[in-house]
Design a protein around this motif. Structure first.
Motif, PDB file in Angstrom:
ATOM      1  N   PRO A  40       0.717  -1.131   0.042  1.00 31.33           N
ATOM      2  CA  PRO A  40       0.182  -0.073  -0.123  1.00 31.33           C
ATOM      3  C   PRO A  40       0.675   1.313   0.008  1.00 31.33           C
ATOM      4  N   ASN A  44       3.940   6.123  -2.304  1.00 34.86           N
ATOM      5  CA  ASN A  44       4.224   6.781  -1.235  1.00 34.86           C
ATOM      6  C   ASN A  44       5.974   6.983  -0.931  1.00 34.86           C
ATOM      7  N   VAL A 130       0.996  10.617   4.278  1.00 37.15           N
ATOM      8  CA  VAL A 130       0.281   9.363   3.881  1.00 37.15           C
ATOM      9  C   VAL A 130      -1.146   9.655   4.839  1.00 37.15           C
ATOM     10  N   GLY A 131      -2.137   9.562   3.957  1.00 38.05           N
ATOM     11  CA  GLY A 131      -3.641   9.678   4.536  1.00 38.05           C
ATOM     12  C   GLY A 131      -4.608   8.766   3.788  1.00 38.05           C
ATOM     13  N   PRO A 132      -5.786   8.808   4.189  1.00 35.45           N
ATOM     14  CA  PRO A 132      -6.687   8.174   3.629  1.00 35.45           C
ATOM     15  C   PRO A 132      -6.684   8.053   2.055  1.00 35.45           C
ATOM     16  N   ASP A 133      -6.468   9.473   1.536  1.00 31.10           N
ATOM     17  CA  ASP A 133      -6.789   9.635   0.008  1.00 31.10           C
ATOM     18  C   ASP A 133      -5.349   9.107  -0.820  1.00 31.10           C
ATOM     19  N   THR A 134      -4.266   9.021  -0.090  1.00 26.68           N
ATOM     20  CA  THR A 134      -3.012   9.094  -0.489  1.00 26.68           C
ATOM     21  C   THR A 134      -2.483   7.702  -0.184  1.00 26.68           C
ATOM     22  N   PHE A 135      -3.286   6.687   0.216  1.00 32.10           N
ATOM     23  CA  PHE A 135      -2.780   5.569   0.611  1.00 32.10           C
ATOM     24  C   PHE A 135      -3.390   4.291  -0.162  1.00 32.10           C
TER      25      PHE A 135
END
Length: 285
Positions: A40, A44, A130-135
């Protein structure tokens, strides 16, 4: 749609061309390796590595002190140092050449390069947090985003090379003139050791490379050969058949520093002129 392997083949060599051996070269390899590691955080990690690679390269090729010396430099109040990434990219392409010369004479469009780079850096920066939209990006989005960032970087590198090529086109005659003046007006030690007298008959340039476009001048490395007449004995010795005259040619290398004066090439100095006469002496015993 391209695969990760295809992206690597297309862009890795290009990035490596501006990376120093050692740390930067290793970081290029590691950057692409991140795309091959399934998970995941794949993109990133790639985004972080590529952004850091470019940061190192930009600071090395566009140092603050050099950027500030350029005629086009205007401090940016949003930067602590006054120097921004856009300044550095511009310096990497045109050095201290004026905007008028770069745009009108060389037809180099720095603004379009910076626009693409800004978009690419925004993408890279957004994925380093890293966040919900970039993970956990899906494989398609990984490739689309990676190619956008890599293509912008390649665009910059191509503009650097293109600017140097166009500078060389404009300096072709000036290089010949300054070289000829140098070899005619000064004694060349290597040739002086071969005969009583020598006369330069011609200078031929085989290749010229722009080594650096700095804030106030540019540096060229020149390779070629010089044709000379070698005389043994005095002129009277030659007339009386107890001297001799012969012609030969020898390879040479030289550096040329061209000041940013109008017209470009009008003010230049030749240094480190070295003529290779080793073949004259044959193999050492």
């Amino acid at each position: 749609m391209k695969t990760i392997a295809e992206l690597r083949r297309e862009y890795e060599t290009t990035l490596a061309s501006i990376a120093h051996a050692g740390f930067e070269a290793a970081l290029v390899t590691a950057t692409f390796d991140n795309l091959l590691i399934e998970g995941p955080l794949c993109f990133n990690n790639f985004a972080y590595a590529l952004r850091e690679l470019l940061r190192h390269v930009f600071h090395r090729l566009g140092p603050d002190e050099s950027v500030r010396q350029c005629v086009w430099y205007v401090p940016d109040s949003t930067s602590k140092t006054g120097v921004t990434r856009a300044h550095r990219a511009k310096y990497m392409i045109q050095g201290g050449l004026s905007d008028h010369f770069a745009q009108r004479q060389l037809r180099v469009d720095v603004s379009s390069v910076n626009a693409d780079l800004t978009k690419a850096f925004n993408v890279l920066s957004s994925f380093t947090h890293v966040g919900p939209d970039t993970f956990a990006l899906n494989s398609k989005d990984v490739i689309v985003n990676a190619e956008q960032c890599l293509a912008a970087t390649k665009y910059l590198i191509e503009h650097i090379a293109e600017c140097r090529r166009r500078v060389l086109d404009g300096l072709e005659k000036a290089v010949d003139q300054h070289l000829l003046k140098k070899v005619i007006s000064e004694t060349i030690v290597e040739l002086d050791e071969l005969a009583t007298h020598h006369l330069v008959e011609e200078v031929n340039v085989d290749s010229v490379v722009v080594v650096d476009i700095g804030p106030t001048d540019l540096t060229l490395e020149i390779d070629g050969n010089v044709g000379v007449e070698l005389q043994y004995g005095s002129s009277s010795d030659v007339r009386n058949d107890i001297g001799a005259v012969m012609s030969d040619s020898f390879p040479f290398t030289a550096s040329m520093c061209v000041r940013f004066k109008r017209p470009l090439g009008s003010e230049a100095t030749i240094s480190d002129l070295k003529v290779d006469t080793s073949d004259w002496y044959g193999d050492e015993v």
